[in-house]
Design a protein around this motif. Sequence first.
Motif: not given
Lengths: 578, 582, 116
Positions: C1-6, C9-10, C12-13, C15, C17
Motif C-alpha cells: 500500500m502507498k505510504k501516506m504523506t501529510r 492526511l489533510e 482525508c480530514a 472528506n 467518508c
Amino acid sequence: MEKKVILIKDTGFKSDTTRDIQSLFLKAIRDIGAEESIQIVRAADLGIYNQGVVVKILPDNTVYTHINSDNIDQIVKAVHKGEVLENLLLKDRVEQTRIVLRNCGVIDPENIEEYFSKGGYTSIAKCLFDLTPAKVIKEMKKSGLRGRGGAGFPTWMKWSFAANSFGDEKYVICNADEGDPGAYMDRSVLEGDPHSVIEGMTIAGYAIGAKHGYFYIRAEYPLAIERVENALKQAYERGLLGKNILGSDFSFDLEIRLGAGAFVCGEETALIASIEGKRGTPNPRPPYPTDSGLWKKPSIINNVETLANISAIFQKGGDWFSSIGTEKSKGTKVFAVTGKVKNSGLVEIAMGTSIKDIVYNIGGGVLNEKQLVAVQTGGPSGGVIPKKHLDTPVSYEHLQELGSIMGSGGMIVMDEDDCMVDISKFYLKFCVDESCGKCAPCRIGGYQMLSILNKISEGEGELEDMDKLHRISQAMQKASLCALGQTAPNPVISTLRYFEDEYKQHIIDKKCRAGKCSKLIQYTINPDKCKRCRLCVTNCPVSAITGDREHGYTIDQEKCIRCGRCFEVCKFEAIARV
Amino acid sequence: MVKAKINGITVNVPEGTTILEAAEKVQIKIPTLCKHPDLPPTASCGICIVKLVGSNKMLRACCTPIEENMDIITHDPEIVEVRRTVIELILSKHPNECLTCGRNGNCELQKLAEEFGIRTSAFQQFLPDIPPDTSTGTIVLEPRKCISCGRCVTVCQQNQNVWALCFMDRGFGTRISPAGDGVSLSESPCVKCGQCSAHCPTGAIFENDDTAKVWKALQDKDTYCAVQIAPAVRVAIGEAFGYKPGANLTKKIYAALRRMGFNAVFDTNFGADVTIVEEASEFVQRFTETPEKLPLITSCCPSWVDFMEKFHPDMKENFSSCKSPHAIVGVLAKTFFAKKRRIDPANMFVLSVMPCTSKKYEITRSDEMYSSGYQDVDVSITTRELARMIKQAGININDISEEEPDHVLGEYSGAATIFGVTGGVMEAALRTAYDYITGGKLKNVEFENVRGIEGVKEGAIPVNGFTVKVAVAHGLSNVEYVLNKVKEAKRAGKELPYHFIEVMACPGGCIGGGGQPYGITDEIRKKRGEGLYDEDHNCKLRYSHENPFVKKLYEEFLDKPLSEQSHHLLHTTYVKRPEYQK
Amino acid sequence: MKKMTRDDLEKCAQNTCQSTQYIKVGMSTCGIAAGAQDVFDIFAKEVKTRDINVNVCKTGCIGMCHAEPVVEVAVEGLPAVMYGGVTKEVALRILEEHVCGKRFVNDHIFDLPVRR
C-alpha cells in the motif's frame, strides 16, 4: 425541507403522562395541517430529569421543560414557524464534554479512513514537521494534562524526565491493564477509537526520543486487542508507524504485550516486570521508569485515557485544552458510572463538574427513587463520598480532600440498601486477592483487616477492632511498597470516617441497617399480613418455611440461610426483615 | 558526594548511598528484616521506613538513595509505631515455635520482636499449612516459618544463577518454593550450596541436622570414630563462641573433638595436599601431553560439580577427576589408615565437618564415594552443627588447651589451608605445578592476583617461557562469564583464554559456605580469608607435595600421583544430570 | 500500500467518508454482550434482501450502557437519532417505519450524550 421532530418525555417520578400528551400534540399538529412536516415521537430518554414533561425539537436541539396542555398549541406553532419560545427553554443544562470519547460511538473503529475524516493523524504530522520534541513537551505543559491512571502526575513532566534521561533506547508504554472493579473506559476507548491511542503514543515517542512502544493490554479484553491489532496493521500499511513516518526522519514501532490480568500489573514497575517476562511484582522507586524502566532503559508509562487526549491537544492546541476544567485539573475525565444509578454507562465531563450533576443530571438519579447514601470513586484505592459532599466538584484535589481519589474513573452510586461494612469488605477483599504478596504490610495487613471486617459483619466485632483497623491502615499506608498496598485501606478508612455509626451499629447493636450482613438479620412472617399464598414456601431454596394454610407459616431460623428470597417474592409485605 | 541530614546529623556520603547505609555511618541503626548486605534490596519487609521532614510519606531506607539536602528522620513515635505494627503483622503469620526452632537465639525476627518489646499477639494468628521439604537431605525448606523477605530467592537466582527457588502463588498465600508446581527441592535445579540457608533471617531454610547420627556413632563402643575438619571451619566456628571472624581455632577444635569422644582427629587439609598433588599432576599432564583437554577446571566444590552436571555437561571432560579433599581423607581413613592401625573399616565411622551443606550430598553422589568398599565418609555436618555439638557436650572452647591432630592424616601445608578461600586451590596447585614443570621453586608463592573477593579474578604465570593463564570465579553467577569465554574461543578455534580455572559455588569460597555461622558479609569473608592466609604465611610448609606425610602416603600406599591405585581411590567421574528430575 | 504523506492526511480530514444514509450499531464489548451482533446481522441481512440504500456499519461504545444495544440512524430528510434497547423486533420496526417510512419509532429514542 428537513422534517422537524418533537421528542417528548415525562420526566416526573410518579406517573408517565407521555402518551396523553402525545395525543394532544398529534391533535395540535393535525389542526394546523402539518402532519407531513412535523412528527411527534415518544422518546425513551432525553437526558433531562425531574423537569416535568420535556420536549426536544430536532434538528434544532431546542429543549422545553415543564410543559402542560396549555403550551402545546404554542409549541407546535413555533416549531412550524421555526421560532423559539424563550420562556419554556431549558437553561443551564449539564452536558458532557467529550474529548477522550470524541470518536467513540461515532466512527467505525476498524476503518482508519473514518479516523482520518476526524482529523486523525494530523497531530502527529504537525508534531513531526512543525514542532521539535521540546516544543511538543512545551505544548503538553501548556495543556496541563495530568495522568488519568489515578495519581494525576503531570504528563509533560513525565515526558520531559524521559526526554532528558540518557539512553540509547527509550520506550513508550500504554498501560491498558485496567483493573478497578466497575471501570471500563480504557476498554471502550481501545475498542471505539484505537487510532487515537496509537497517535498519542507516537507523539509521546517523538517527544521523548523513543523508537519503540508497547501496548500492555490485559488478555481479558479480546475485542480491544483485536481492534488494536487491526489498527496497528492499518497504520503500518499507510506508513503511520514503522520506518520514516510520513516520510520524516522519525521511526516508531509499536507492539502488543498481553497481561494476565493481575491488578498489581497496573503499577508501573510491576507492569515493566511483567513485560520483561518476570513475576509481576513492584520494585522500589527510585530508580523511576523515566530513568531506568523497561530493560533498564528510560520509559514512560501512560494510561489509555491520557494518551487518547493527546492528538486532540495537538489538533486544537494546549490553550484550548487548559481552558477546560479547574485551575489544577485540566480537561475532562471519563467516569464509568455504575451501581444504583438509572443511566449506568460512560460519562465524560469537564473537570469541576459536581458529583451531584453527574449522578442526577447525567446519570438520571438513583434507581427506584431510593435515597442516595454515598458515591464511591477511585475503586479499591478510593473512598466513599457521603451525600452531604455531593456538591464537590470533580478534580484531583477535591476528591483527595474528601479522603477519596479520582482513580482511574470508577464511580459507584450507593443507596440505602448498601451496607458500608459490606462495601469495605468488598473492596478490601479485592485488594487482598490482588496483592502480589511481596511486601509484608500489604500481604498480611490486608488479610488481617479483612478478617476483622468479617468478624464485625458477623456480629463478632468488638470496639477495639476499630482501633486495630486504624492501626493496620496506618501501617499499610506508610509502609507498603506500592500504591496498591498504600491505598488498599482507603475504602475502610473513608467508611470509618463518614459512617462510624454504622460500624458501631454492627459491633454494639449487632444490626445491619441495609440488611446486607446476613448473620445480623432475621426474616420472619407477619401472620396478620400473610395471605397464605405459599409463594415464599415454594421459593425458599432450603425449605426453611413450614406450616399449612390453616395455621399459617413460620421460618425455621436454624435452617434459614438469609438469602432474602422470601422477602423479595412476597407480594403482601408479610415477610419482615429485622 | 552528597550532603544530607539524618536526625539532624550532617552526613557526607558518595552518590548512590542508600539512606540505610548513610545512617550506619553516623551510628544510627535502622531496623530491617529483608535487607542483607550481600544482596540488592528486595524492599519487602517494610520495617526500614523513614520520614523526610515536612513530608507525610515514608520511604524505605534500604533502597532509597540519599539525595542532596534530604532531611531525614529515622526514629520518631509514629515511625516506631508503624514498625511495631508491621512486626506484629509478620508475627501473626509466623509460628510461635521459637523454643524448638533451629534459629532460636540467632533469629533476626526474634531479635526485632525482643527489641520492640512485643509481649502480646495483637492480631489473630493465621498459619499456612505447608509441610517442610526435606527431599535433598542437605537443606530443609520450612515455608511455614518464611516471612517472604525474598533473600533466598534473590541469592538463588541473582547471586547463584541457579533459579531453584522462587515465589509461588500471591497475596497472603505467597510462599517460597522450588521453582515448579509440585516439584520438590531435590527434583529442582538446586545445587545444595545452602546460600539460601545462610541468608535466611528466620528458621525457614536450614541445614538438615545430622548431629543425632554423630552422637549415636560416638556412643557405640564398637565403632571407631574418626573426624576431619575442613579448612574454612577453623576460621569461622569461633564466631559462634564470641570470637572475632577469622580467629583460627584449629587446635582447640581438635581438642574439643577428642573430648567429644572421637578416636582419631584428622584434618581435611591433609586431603587438600593430596588433591593438589593429584590435580597438579593432572594439569601438568594435560599441559604437556594433551593440551586439547585444557582448560582444567577444579572440582572440589560439590555444588559447582552439580551445577556443571546440570547446566554445562559439555564441560565435564575439562573437570579434574580428582575427588575433593574430605572425600580423599574419608577413603584414606578407611583404607590406608585402617590398614596401618589394623582397624576393620566396617567398624569405622568417618565424620566430615564442613562449611558446606552440599557435602552432605556429595558423600553419596556416585559409586566412587564408596571406593574403600564402604561409604567413605559416613556423615557430613556443617560448621553450625559442630558449634551446637560442642555446646551440647559442655565444652568451654575458650579455655580448652590446644591439641595436635592424629597422624597419618593430620599434617598439612599452608597451600592446603588456603583451599578454604576463593583462589586458594588455584594458588596451591600453581605452586606445585610450577615445581613439577620447571623443577624449580617460585620466587613468590603468594599469588595476589587470584586473592580477594572480586567475582572473577584472572592471572598469568610465566612457566618455562610459556604463559599459564588462569581464572578464578566464585559465586555461581560469575561462572558464565568465564565459561562463555572458553566456549567462544573453542568455537572460533582461537587460543584458550585460560588454561586452569577454579570455581567455588559460594561467594568468597568455602569461608562463605552455606553451612557457616550466620551473619555473613563481605567484611566477614575478608576476615575469615585473612585467617587462612595468615596460617599459610606462617606455615613452614608452603608446598603440598612437600608434606612429609603425603610423600609417605605415596611411598607406602599409592605409588605415585595418577597411579592406578590413586585413580581407583582418589578419582571420580561425572555424568550429565537433568535440571529437573521430574 | 502507498505510504501516506501529510497532504494525504489533510485531504482525508476534509472528506466525510460516511454516507448520508447509515445505520450505526454500537459494537463494543458492552454492546455485543447486550445483543448488538444479532441486531447488526439482522440490519445487514434485511438491507440486502430489501435492497435499501443505507449503509450498515459498526462503531464503538458511546457510553450508554443502560440503553444497549444502541443504534444511530440517519436517513435523508430526517435528523439523525439514537435508538436504545434495540432488539431484533425493534430493528425491524426501525427499518420499516424509520428508514423506509420516514417516521420515527416511538419509545426507543435516546438523547445523544453530547451535542454533535
